[in-house]
Motif scaffolding. Structure first.
Motif, PDB file in Angstrom:
ATOM      1  N   THR A  69       0.858  -1.174   0.000  1.00 29.22           N
ATOM      2  CA  THR A  69       0.000   0.000   0.000  1.00 29.22           C
ATOM      3  C   THR A  69       0.900   1.231   0.000  1.00 29.22           C
ATOM      4  OG1 THR A  69      -0.103   0.016   2.417  1.00 29.22           O
ATOM      5  CG2 THR A  69      -1.885  -1.115   1.258  1.00 29.22           C
ATOM      6  N   VAL A  70       0.449   2.279  -0.632  1.00 29.21           N
ATOM      7  CA  VAL A  70       1.177   3.547  -0.639  1.00 29.21           C
ATOM      8  C   VAL A  70       0.171   4.633  -0.287  1.00 29.21           C
ATOM      9  CG1 VAL A  70       2.457   5.207  -2.059  1.00 29.21           C
ATOM     10  CG2 VAL A  70       2.843   2.755  -2.366  1.00 29.21           C
ATOM     11  N   PRO A  71       0.343   5.299   0.867  1.00 32.03           N
ATOM     12  CA  PRO A  71       1.414   5.123   1.836  1.00 32.03           C
ATOM     13  C   PRO A  71       1.281   3.795   2.576  1.00 32.03           C
ATOM     14  CG  PRO A  71      -0.193   6.691   2.676  1.00 32.03           C
ATOM     15  CD  PRO A  71      -0.627   6.328   1.280  1.00 32.03           C
ATOM     16  N   GLY A  72       2.406   3.359   3.107  1.00 31.70           N
ATOM     17  CA  GLY A  72       2.445   2.095   3.830  1.00 31.70           C
ATOM     18  C   GLY A  72       3.771   1.937   4.549  1.00 31.70           C
ATOM     19  N   PRO A  73       4.025   0.751   5.097  1.00 25.65           N
ATOM     20  CA  PRO A  73       5.246   0.526   5.884  1.00 25.65           C
ATOM     21  C   PRO A  73       6.542   0.830   5.133  1.00 25.65           C
ATOM     22  CG  PRO A  73       3.714  -1.292   6.163  1.00 25.65           C
ATOM     23  CD  PRO A  73       3.146  -0.411   5.087  1.00 25.65           C
ATOM     24  N   MET A  74       6.628   0.439   3.849  1.00 25.80           N
ATOM     25  CA  MET A  74       7.857   0.696   3.078  1.00 25.80           C
ATOM     26  C   MET A  74       8.082   2.193   2.910  1.00 25.80           C
ATOM     27  SD  MET A  74       9.706  -1.861   1.873  1.00 25.80           S
ATOM     28  CE  MET A  74       9.658  -3.487   1.179  1.00 25.80           C
ATOM     29  N   ASN A 105       3.330  -1.169 -11.190  1.00 30.84           N
ATOM     30  CA  ASN A 105       4.775  -1.006 -11.097  1.00 30.84           C
ATOM     31  C   ASN A 105       4.951   0.489 -10.820  1.00 30.84           C
ATOM     32  OD1 ASN A 105       7.509  -0.771 -11.418  1.00 30.84           O
ATOM     33  ND2 ASN A 105       7.584  -1.670 -13.453  1.00 30.84           N
ATOM     34  N   SER A 106       5.285   0.823  -9.585  1.00 33.17           N
ATOM     35  CA  SER A 106       5.246   2.222  -9.145  1.00 33.17           C
ATOM     36  C   SER A 106       6.612   2.746  -8.744  1.00 33.17           C
ATOM     37  CB  SER A 106       4.323   2.359  -7.920  1.00 33.17           C
ATOM     38  OG  SER A 106       3.010   2.016  -8.230  1.00 33.17           O
ATOM     39  N   ILE A 107       6.690   4.064  -8.734  1.00 32.32           N
ATOM     40  CA  ILE A 107       7.789   4.752  -8.080  1.00 32.32           C
ATOM     41  C   ILE A 107       7.147   5.645  -7.028  1.00 32.32           C
ATOM     42  CG2 ILE A 107       7.868   6.618  -9.789  1.00 32.32           C
ATOM     43  CD1 ILE A 107      10.908   6.738  -9.240  1.00 32.32           C
ATOM     44  N   ALA A 108       7.666   5.560  -5.823  1.00 30.56           N
ATOM     45  CA  ALA A 108       7.212   6.434  -4.743  1.00 30.56           C
ATOM     46  C   ALA A 108       8.354   7.390  -4.423  1.00 30.56           C
ATOM     47  CB  ALA A 108       6.829   5.619  -3.510  1.00 30.56           C
ATOM     48  N   ILE A 109       8.007   8.625  -4.195  1.00 26.64           N
ATOM     49  CA  ILE A 109       9.001   9.655  -3.893  1.00 26.64           C
ATOM     50  C   ILE A 109       8.613  10.300  -2.578  1.00 26.64           C
ATOM     51  CG2 ILE A 109      10.128  11.773  -4.684  1.00 26.64           C
ATOM     52  CD1 ILE A 109       9.134  10.932  -7.547  1.00 26.64           C
ATOM     53  N   VAL A 110       9.535  10.247  -1.602  1.00 24.82           N
ATOM     54  CA  VAL A 110       9.289  10.872  -0.301  1.00 24.82           C
ATOM     55  C   VAL A 110      10.243  12.040  -0.130  1.00 24.82           C
ATOM     56  CG1 VAL A 110       8.356   8.780   0.771  1.00 24.82           C
ATOM     57  CG2 VAL A 110      10.809   9.225   0.889  1.00 24.82           C
TER      58      VAL A 110
END
Length: 142
Positions: A69-74, A105-110
């Protein structure tokens, strides 16, 4: 017009093993590499590989089982490091989609203030050779 100096924008690539280790080892390894790199490189945008936190798309069961999940633990783990060091981190991961058998197939940016952005890959490649066919494994973004 006044010419003000623009701050330097630095991209730091983080190379890591994404194929032969467990999800937990990929996560801890990536966090360790980023922690070490920030000491040497300082602020910037830290870029992890496309499948940094997920299996390669040749194992359908692993793909479904490791979608996040995004947001999520990772993303929260990376967000903590980004806030701590005042950096941006971009990471590749599989994200749960409306189709439970085909994640994104995602990219997450924090970011350094807790920002979270994401992108779902839209153009999924088709090698024509099983099992290396993203178009068969993932839901395309829009």
């Amino acid at each position: 017009m006044v010419n003000k100096a623009q701050p330097e924008l630095k991209f730091i690539t983080v190379q890591m093993d994404v194929a032969s280790v467990s999800k937990e080892k990929r996560l801890s390894g990536a966090l360790t590499l980023i922690e070490s790199a920030t000491a040497a490189e300082g602020p910037g945008i830290y870029l992890l590989p496309e499948y940094a936190l997920s299996p390669l798309p040749n194992d359908a069961a692993a793909i479904k089982g490791q979608a996040e999940t995004v947001p999520g633990p990772m993303t929260e783990s990376f967000s903590h490091v980004a806030r701590k060091h005042g950096i941006w981190i971009a990471m590749g991961l599989l994200e749960i989609s409306p189709d439970p058998d085909h994640p994104y197939n995602s990219i997450a940016i924090v970011g350094p203030r807790g920002e979270l952005h994401r992108y779902h890959k839209t153009h999924l490649w088709d090698s024509g050779v099983e099992p290396w066919r993203e178009c068969k494994a993932f839901t395309p973004g829009s």
